[in-house]
Design an enzyme around this catalytic site. Structure first.
Site, PDB file in Angstrom:
ATOM      1  N   GLY A 136       0.822  -1.209   0.000  1.00  0.00           N
ATOM      2  CA  GLY A 136       0.000   0.000   0.000  1.00  0.00           C
ATOM      3  C   GLY A 136       0.850   1.249   0.000  1.00  0.00           C
ATOM      4  CG  ASN A 137      -0.405   4.703  -1.444  1.00  0.00           C
ATOM      5  OD1 ASN A 137      -1.076   5.509  -0.828  1.00  0.00           O
ATOM      6  ND2 ASN A 137      -0.884   4.047  -2.509  1.00  0.00           N
ATOM      7  NE  ARG A 138       3.901   7.971   5.285  1.00  0.00           N
ATOM      8  CZ  ARG A 138       4.632   9.079   5.349  1.00  0.00           C
ATOM      9  NH1 ARG A 138       5.700   9.204   4.594  1.00  0.00           N
ATOM     10  NH2 ARG A 138       4.307  10.054   6.151  1.00  0.00           N
ATOM     11  CB  SER A 139      -2.645   8.322  -0.149  1.00  0.00           C
ATOM     12  OG  SER A 139      -3.709   9.204  -0.318  1.00  0.00           O
TER      13      SER A 139
END
Ligand code: CTP
Length: 418
Positions: free
Chosen positions: A213-216
């Site tokens: 995933g990513n940190r958005s």
């Protein structure tokens, strides 16, 4: 309980008139005093007794009835809100010209209440330059245009032209009423526009319990949705794992992976005027998703993951854009040097084929899950058209200012698709 509001529902002669019954019903259930003004043609599609029973008031059609009460102006003067559903191409033309050859035309001219119009017609009629010009005139005058939707029409054809669903019409009408009451502190320059926004961060599954995933957090995308709603738009949010609540009044499609997001965006983009890709989309996904949890005793001390490229959702939407649709991308860059970062943005907007690109700097402590943001907006030539910093909501409004400005020039309509 009565709201004390008087709502005039104007019904014109299209097959969608049968659905107007549900618009009338929704206002009655809210506690409004609803007066139907139907054209002669409308009554060929839906019966007067139905409308009288549902609205609980006599239905008005004839200009020469009730002359003693000066009804041709009295109905319009008493209205707090006028909703025309369905509005045929012919009735839209008449309203744009200010014609008053029937009771509905007189009612509209005699009223200062917010006017909300739900067009319904075949795609060719909606796309006809005469209708396009009439709709533009009405929007300029502050009329809220709801829809039309994209879907099955009366015959075997389908496309833009289908009357928006009654609930959506009622919501847009109430929003128009609210903003009038609030003294239109927020400009209603997106009234009747359909805005589609992706927000959050995608997750690419590895096995049933793990993902890449990513940190958005989705904060900037949700702020854009909130700002667009406040400016009168009908907003759809394609939401990938948001960490913030979504205000009521926004249609939400929850998605998880990039492929889910792509499908949701493609479908919703078919009927959007403005598409904003604020989501952080994974560029790669695991080549294979394990059916069972990956176990250490099987994988050993080192584990390699094979990743494959995901499609570029934004570039795909730009290639398949609807006529007149405006497409906005985001670019999060870690490059600290302003000039180099802008150069990256310039290359990116040209590669993506979108009309505007919102460039922001991200890093270990910047951009994600924070309340504020600092951005620059580039046009399709890669030039900076706006810079803003502040809360994500205030930045969202500035981004929408750029979007409204670009739409007003119409330049995006002649922009090449790639
Ligand atoms: N985007 C997309 N599909 C992808 C990757 C990104 O639609 N597979 C969109 C994002 O939503 C954003 C824009 O493209 O609006 C730019 O995203 P960004 O990650 O900055 O660009 P990339 O194309 O991924 O380029 P790179 O990461 O190589 O800089």
């Amino acid at each position: 309980m009565s709201t004390g509001r008087t709502i005039v529902v104007g019904i014109t002669g299209g097959i969608a008139a049968y659905k107007a019954v549900n618009v009338v019903r929704a206002f009655v259930l809210l506690g409004d005093d609803v007066h139907v003004v139907a054209t002669e043609a409308a009554l060929r599609f839906v019966g007067k007794p139905t409308l009288e029973a549902i609205s609980r008031n006599p239905v008005n059609t004839d200009l020469y009835e009730g002359v003693a009460q000066v009804r041709h102006v009295a109905i319009g003067q008493s209205a707090d809100l006028i909703v025309i559903a369905p509005a045929t191409a012919n009735s839209i033309a008449k309203i744009a010209l200010g014609l008053a050859d029937d009771l509905l035309g007189n009612t509209i001219l005699a009223s200062t209440a917010p006017l909300v119009i739900a067009p319904a017609m075949h795609t060719e009629m909606w796309n006809n330059p005469a209708t396009v010009a009439n709709i533009a005139t009405l929007r300029e005058r502050g009329v809220t245009i709801v829809g039309p939707g994209n879907g099955r029409l009366t015959g075997s054809d389908s496309g833009p032209g289908r009357m928006e669903e009654p609930d959506t019409i009622v919501q847009a009408a109430l929003a128009a009423l609210d903003s009038r009451r609030a003294g239109s502190a927020v400009p209603q320059d997106l009234a009747g526009r359909r805005v589609l926004i992706s927000a959050g961060g995608t997750r690419e599954p590895l096995d049933p319990v793990r993902f890449l995933g990513n940190r958005s957090s989705g904060r900037q995308g949700v702020a854009l949705a909130e700002a667009a709603l406040a400016r009168g738009a009908a907003v759809t949010l394609v939401a990938a794992h948001l960490e913030v609540p979504v205000p009521t009044g926004i249609g939400v499609h929850a998605v998880s992976s990039t492929l889910d997001l792509q499908q949701a965006m493609r479908e919703a983009a078919a009927s959007a005027d403005i598409v904003i890709m604020a989501a952080a989309v994974a560029d790669y996904r695991p080549a294979a998703v394990q059916a069972d949890k990956i176990k250490k005793d099987v994988a050993g001390d080192r584990l390699s993951l094979e990743l494959v490229r995901n499609p570029d959702v934004l570039a795909g939407l730009a290639l398949a854009r609807q006529p007149g649709q405006l497409i906005v991308g985001f670019a999060a860059e870690t490059e600290p040097d302003d000039l180099l970062r802008r150069e990256l943005g310039r290359t990116k907007i040209q590669r993506k084929g979108c009309d505007l690109l919102v460039l922001n700097r991200v890093g270990w402590t910047q951009g994600f899950a924070t309340e504020g943001n600092e951005i620059a907006v580039l046009n399709s030539a890669g030039d900076i058209v706006m810079e803003a910093s502040g809360t994500k909501l205030s930045v969202a409004h500035r981004i929408l200012d750029s979007i409204v400005g670009t739409m007003a020039t119409g330049l995006h309509e002649v922009a090449p698709a790639s």
